[in-house]
Write an enzyme that holds these catalytic residues in place. Structure first.
Site, PDB file in Angstrom:
ATOM      1  N   GLY A  16       4.900 -23.391 -42.848  1.00  0.00           N
ATOM      2  CA  GLY A  16       4.656 -24.553 -43.709  1.00  0.00           C
ATOM      3  C   GLY A  16       3.265 -25.153 -43.667  1.00  0.00           C
ATOM      4  CB  SER A  22       0.422 -28.986 -43.620  1.00  0.00           C
ATOM      5  OG  SER A  22       0.064 -28.470 -44.878  1.00  0.00           O
ATOM      6  CB  ILE A  23       4.158 -32.319 -41.319  1.00  0.00           C
ATOM      7  CG1 ILE A  23       4.044 -33.690 -42.015  1.00  0.00           C
ATOM      8  CG2 ILE A  23       5.001 -32.418 -40.057  1.00  0.00           C
ATOM      9  CD1 ILE A  23       5.342 -34.273 -42.506  1.00  0.00           C
ATOM     10  CG  ASP A  67       7.764 -17.404 -51.736  1.00  0.00           C
ATOM     11  OD1 ASP A  67       8.848 -17.983 -51.522  1.00  0.00           O
ATOM     12  OD2 ASP A  67       7.194 -17.430 -52.836  1.00  0.00           O
ATOM     13  CB  VAL A  68      11.771 -18.982 -47.524  1.00  0.00           C
ATOM     14  CG1 VAL A  68      11.085 -19.225 -46.187  1.00  0.00           C
ATOM     15  CG2 VAL A  68      11.703 -20.223 -48.411  1.00  0.00           C
ATOM     16  CB  ILE A  95       8.793 -24.958 -46.068  1.00  0.00           C
ATOM     17  CG1 ILE A  95      10.180 -24.392 -45.853  1.00  0.00           C
ATOM     18  CG2 ILE A  95       7.828 -24.241 -45.146  1.00  0.00           C
ATOM     19  CD1 ILE A  95      10.217 -22.883 -45.967  1.00  0.00           C
ATOM     20  CE1 TYR A 158      11.776 -37.114 -50.217  1.00  0.00           C
ATOM     21  CE2 TYR A 158      14.036 -37.212 -49.450  1.00  0.00           C
ATOM     22  CZ  TYR A 158      12.772 -36.689 -49.374  1.00  0.00           C
ATOM     23  OH  TYR A 158      12.491 -35.696 -48.439  1.00  0.00           O
ATOM     24  CE  LYS A 165      13.082 -32.977 -46.601  1.00  0.00           C
ATOM     25  NZ  LYS A 165      12.482 -31.757 -46.035  1.00  0.00           N
ATOM     26  CB  THR A 196       1.516 -33.724 -47.079  1.00  0.00           C
ATOM     27  OG1 THR A 196       2.783 -34.038 -47.669  1.00  0.00           O
ATOM     28  CG2 THR A 196       1.469 -34.245 -45.647  1.00  0.00           C
ATOM     29  CB  ALA A 198       5.246 -31.367 -49.910  1.00  0.00           C
TER      30      ALA A 198
HETATM   31  P1  NAD Z   1       2.869 -29.666 -47.306  1.00  0.00           P
HETATM   32  O1  NAD Z   1       2.704 -29.523 -48.781  1.00  0.00           O
HETATM   33  O2  NAD Z   1       1.664 -29.699 -46.485  1.00  0.00           O
HETATM   34  O3  NAD Z   1       3.869 -28.567 -46.728  1.00  0.00           O
HETATM   35  C1  NAD Z   1       4.943 -28.059 -47.490  1.00  0.00           C
HETATM   36  C2  NAD Z   1       4.946 -26.575 -47.230  1.00  0.00           C
HETATM   37  O4  NAD Z   1       6.091 -25.964 -47.848  1.00  0.00           O
HETATM   38  C3  NAD Z   1       3.703 -25.874 -47.809  1.00  0.00           C
HETATM   39  O5  NAD Z   1       3.014 -25.201 -46.790  1.00  0.00           O
HETATM   40  C4  NAD Z   1       4.286 -24.888 -48.798  1.00  0.00           C
HETATM   41  O6  NAD Z   1       3.577 -23.659 -48.868  1.00  0.00           O
HETATM   42  C5  NAD Z   1       5.666 -24.668 -48.184  1.00  0.00           C
HETATM   43  N1  NAD Z   1       6.589 -24.003 -49.129  1.00  0.00           N
HETATM   44  C6  NAD Z   1       6.979 -24.430 -50.349  1.00  0.00           C
HETATM   45  N2  NAD Z   1       7.750 -23.480 -50.932  1.00  0.00           N
HETATM   46  C7  NAD Z   1       7.852 -22.459 -50.030  1.00  0.00           C
HETATM   47  C8  NAD Z   1       8.484 -21.202 -50.043  1.00  0.00           C
HETATM   48  N3  NAD Z   1       9.171 -20.758 -51.116  1.00  0.00           N
HETATM   49  N4  NAD Z   1       8.366 -20.389 -48.962  1.00  0.00           N
HETATM   50  C9  NAD Z   1       7.664 -20.793 -47.882  1.00  0.00           C
HETATM   51  N5  NAD Z   1       6.998 -21.971 -47.808  1.00  0.00           N
HETATM   52  C10 NAD Z   1       7.111 -22.799 -48.892  1.00  0.00           C
HETATM   53  O7  NAD Z   1       3.722 -31.026 -47.119  1.00  0.00           O
HETATM   54  P2  NAD Z   1       4.382 -31.692 -45.819  1.00  0.00           P
HETATM   55  O8  NAD Z   1       4.552 -33.122 -46.168  1.00  0.00           O
HETATM   56  O9  NAD Z   1       3.641 -31.314 -44.619  1.00  0.00           O
HETATM   57  O10 NAD Z   1       5.840 -31.054 -45.810  1.00  0.00           O
HETATM   58  C11 NAD Z   1       6.392 -30.432 -44.683  1.00  0.00           C
HETATM   59  C12 NAD Z   1       7.834 -30.886 -44.477  1.00  0.00           C
HETATM   60  O11 NAD Z   1       7.837 -32.255 -44.058  1.00  0.00           O
HETATM   61  C13 NAD Z   1       8.725 -30.822 -45.709  1.00  0.00           C
HETATM   62  O12 NAD Z   1      10.029 -30.404 -45.321  1.00  0.00           O
HETATM   63  C14 NAD Z   1       8.760 -32.264 -46.163  1.00  0.00           C
HETATM   64  O13 NAD Z   1       9.924 -32.558 -46.931  1.00  0.00           O
HETATM   65  C15 NAD Z   1       8.787 -32.943 -44.816  1.00  0.00           C
HETATM   66  N6  NAD Z   1       8.454 -34.373 -44.816  1.00  0.00           N
HETATM   67  C16 NAD Z   1       7.301 -34.819 -45.383  1.00  0.00           C
HETATM   68  C17 NAD Z   1       7.014 -36.167 -45.365  1.00  0.00           C
HETATM   69  C18 NAD Z   1       5.763 -36.695 -46.018  1.00  0.00           C
HETATM   70  O14 NAD Z   1       5.727 -37.875 -46.373  1.00  0.00           O
HETATM   71  N7  NAD Z   1       4.722 -35.896 -46.178  1.00  0.00           N
HETATM   72  C19 NAD Z   1       7.897 -37.078 -44.767  1.00  0.00           C
HETATM   73  C20 NAD Z   1       9.065 -36.589 -44.172  1.00  0.00           C
HETATM   74  C21 NAD Z   1       9.334 -35.236 -44.215  1.00  0.00           C
END
Ligand code: NAD
Length: 257
Positions: A16, A22-23, A67-68, A95, A158, A165, A196, A198
């Site tokens: 991810g 990215s987280i 890519d999952v 992801i 959301y 989730k 981020t 996403a």
């Molecule tokens: P990000 O965009 O940096 O990361 C999301 C990742 O998902 C990307 O690297 C992307 O390539 C990957 N992804 C999407 N489709 C995919 C696929 N088909 N196969 C493989 N990888 C795929 O954003 P983020 O905020 O770091 O998101 C990471 C996780 O944290 C997610 O589950 C998101 O829901 C969760 N999250 C984010 C926040 C926030 O506010 N940013 C808060 C809580 C939870």
């Protein structure tokens, strides 16, 4: 028990990383600094130029496409880790994806196709990751995924990601029960809102961040490195007695209505 907070000798994959915000990158950075050996993945050839320099900077042992939603790519990642390392200690799933028109619409209007695609990529891929990972964890290990407060409370805009989730949290609990016997520990982490890529797909996300920073007891947003620090602890031997938790790492935002 080794009481130092070191991940020396721990090996695993972080799914991810899209970029430095990215987280997953926050997790990789902290864990690499603590001595973990990493396998990093990138979504596709378009994403690779953004992820490759980060993987190099982190000293990752493996950089692989994943890519999952493409048959065989997730399995190939675990196959490559098996060839390189034999066994692993952790796998982190960070992801999420939804078609934008579904994310921006009401849940009640979501299509079966859009909902299922979002559920497959954002939730069932964690189950598939767990299946692959536990095979390489004969002496136990840790599986983590990223959830959000919108799983249990209705958070404006959301939309369909809330129920997805919630399913992800439940999967983490059931996997914890199923895999506990082999000492594989499973948790979902719940970060607060962070800027981020996403997150930028969520309508009015700036307002959500402002509200979170204003209401959080710590008076600010959380950071990807703080999520990484929690992930590092959960992967470490210090957390050997814990499984099946949903843990907030959001500067306390979830406490306030
Ligand atoms: P990000 O965009 O940096 O990361 C999301 C990742 O998902 C990307 O690297 C992307 O390539 C990957 N992804 C999407 N489709 C995919 C696929 N088909 N196969 C493989 N990888 C795929 O954003 P983020 O905020 O770091 O998101 C990471 C996780 O944290 C997610 O589950 C998101 O829901 C969760 N999250 C984010 C926040 C926030 O506010 N940013 C808060 C809580 C939870």
């Amino acid at each position: 028990m080794n009481l130092s907070m070191s991940l020396e000798g721990k090996r695993g994959v972080i799914l991810g990383i899209a970029n430095r915000h990215s987280i997953a990158y926050g997790c990789a950075k902290v864990m690499a600094e603590l001595g973990a050996q990493l396998c990093i993945t990138y979504l596709n050839e378009k994403a690779k130029p953004y992820v490759q320099p980060l993987a190099e900077e982190l000293g990752a042992d493996l950089l692989l496409p994943c890519d999952v939603s493409v048959d065989g790519e997730l399995e190939a990642v675990f196959h490559e880790m098996e060839k390189k390392w034999g066994t692993i200690d952790f796998a982190i799933h960070s992801i999420a994806w939804s078609p934008l028109e579904e994310l921006h619409g009401r849940l009640v209007d979501s299509s079966a196709e859009g909902f299922c695609k979002a559920m497959d990529i954002s939730c069932h891929s964690f189950v598939r990751m767990a299946r692959q990972a536990q095979r390489l964890m004969p002496d136990g290990g840790t599986l983590l995924t990223m959830s959000y407060e919108g799983a249990e409370k209705v958070v404006d805009h959301y939309n369909l990601m809330g129920p997805i989730k919630a399913a992800l949290d439940s999967c983490a609990r059931y996997l914890a029960a199923e895999l506990g016997e082999q000492q594989v520990r499973v948790h979902s982490l719940s970060p607060g809102p962070m800027p981020t890529r996403a997150a930028s797909g969520i309508d009015r996300f700036d307002a959500l961040m402002e509200d979170a920073a204003g209401k959080a007891p710590l008076g600010r947003l959380g950071t990807p490195e703080e999520v990484g620090a929690l992930a590092a602890f959960l992967v470490s031997d210090l957390a050997k007695g814990q499984t099946g938790n949903r843990i907030f790492v959001d500067a306390g935002r979830h406490l306030i209505g």
